[in-house]
Design an enzyme around this catalytic site. Structure first.
Site, PDB file in Angstrom:
ATOM      1  CB  SER A 146       5.159  -2.582   5.068  1.00 55.59           C
ATOM      2  OG  SER A 146       5.724  -2.807   6.339  1.00 55.59           O
ATOM      3  CE1 TYR A 159       9.436  -3.934   2.630  1.00 59.77           C
ATOM      4  CE2 TYR A 159       8.748  -3.296   4.836  1.00 59.77           C
ATOM      5  CZ  TYR A 159       8.537  -4.024   3.677  1.00 59.77           C
ATOM      6  OH  TYR A 159       7.430  -4.833   3.570  1.00 59.77           O
TER       7      TYR A 159
END
Ligand code: NDP
Length: 248
Positions: A146, A159
């Site tokens: 990501s 995350y």
């Protein structure tokens, strides 16, 4: 990179295949001729995928599995070896957001679960299938990361840390295997219309985001036997590989 490769006779393992980007990657790989081993917890989502793959004339094997079950990941590698003797394509796509929160407020169980799904299970999967990918004449590993891994954005620390760890594993694995046919790359898919994105950005209009099928189509060429790049980050928005800065 836009060409979808011919993957006839290739064996592809896709995690997180029950919905979102992973569903469309699995469908696309099967559409290109690969036999897809589809992993996720939700049986309904896997069955929907199986129906779609079969309707298009493809083949899949469904593996309902919770990736926090580490011994099950070891068994999966053994079963793939017994049945096919090799693995050609690994798509480590399954992931969770965890929680958006100040770093100092993250609950221990949320931290541990997020790291277990996003990092530990990916390492365990690599460990389980690395020997099988090396048996392929053109093994390909694609790990879904990501942009958060590099953004340093407030509240995304958990995350982001998990995706930075994933990319670090991918880069070292790529360096260890650079003199073999195996090619290992991470992917930043960019904001995509999925359940995870809706969880992260509940106020956002999903219609403004790219469809996961569109995003998956741009990732599929990384499974091609003719791919040469390894140890890089593929940026879907830019539709190109980005190079990491090498240490001095
Ligand atoms: P979704 O939430 O739509 O899908 C996640 C998939 O992971 C599901 O198939 C889910 O299956 C699976 N999964 C989650 N936990 C487990 C578990 N414990 N065991 C097995 N499977 C599990 O996510 P996306 O499609 O949006 O994301 C795919 C990847 O792309 C992720 O790695 C994500 O971090 C990354 N990404 C996504 C972006 C976006 O905007 N959507 C942006 C940047 C990166 P099930 O629940 O059935 O187990």
């Amino acid at each position: 990179m836009t060409t979808i490769p011919d993957l006839s006779g290739r064996i592809a393992l896709v995690t997180g295949a029950s919905r979102g980007i992973g569903y469309h990657l699995a469908k696309g790989l099967a559409g290109a001729g690969a036999h897809v081993i589809a992993v996720a917890r939700t049986v309904g989502g896997l069955e929907e995928l199986d129906d779609a793959i079969k309707a298009a004339g493809g083949q899949a094997t469904l593996v309902p599995l919770d990736l926090t079950d580490m011994p099950a990941i070891d068994r999966l590698g053994a079963v793939i070896f017994e049945r096919w003797g090799k693995l050609d394509i690994l798509v480590a796509n399954a992931g969770i957001l965890g929680v958006l929160s100040p770093v100092g407020h993250i609950e221990a169980k949320t931290f541990e679960k997020t790291m277990a799904v996003n990092v530990t299970s990916t390492w365990r999967l690599i460990r389980s299938v690395d020997p099988l990918l090396r048996k392929s004449d053109a093994g390909r590993a694609i790990l879904l990361s990501s942009g958060a891994a590099h953004s340093g954005r407030a509240f995304w620390g958990l995350y982001a840390a998990s995706k930075a760890a994933l990319e670090a594993l991918a880069r070292s694995w790529a360096d260890e295997t650079k003199n073999t046919p195996l090619r290992v790359n991470s992917v930043n898919p960019g904001a995509t219309r999925t359940a995870m994105r809706a969880q992260a950005m509940p106020g956002e209009d999903p219609a403004t985001l790219p469809d996961p099928a569109e995003v998956a189509a741009k990732i599929l060429p990384l499974a091609s036997p003719s791919l040469t790049e390894t140890g890089l980050l593929f940026d879907v928005r830019e539709n190109r590989f980005l190079h990491y800065r090498r240490p001095e």
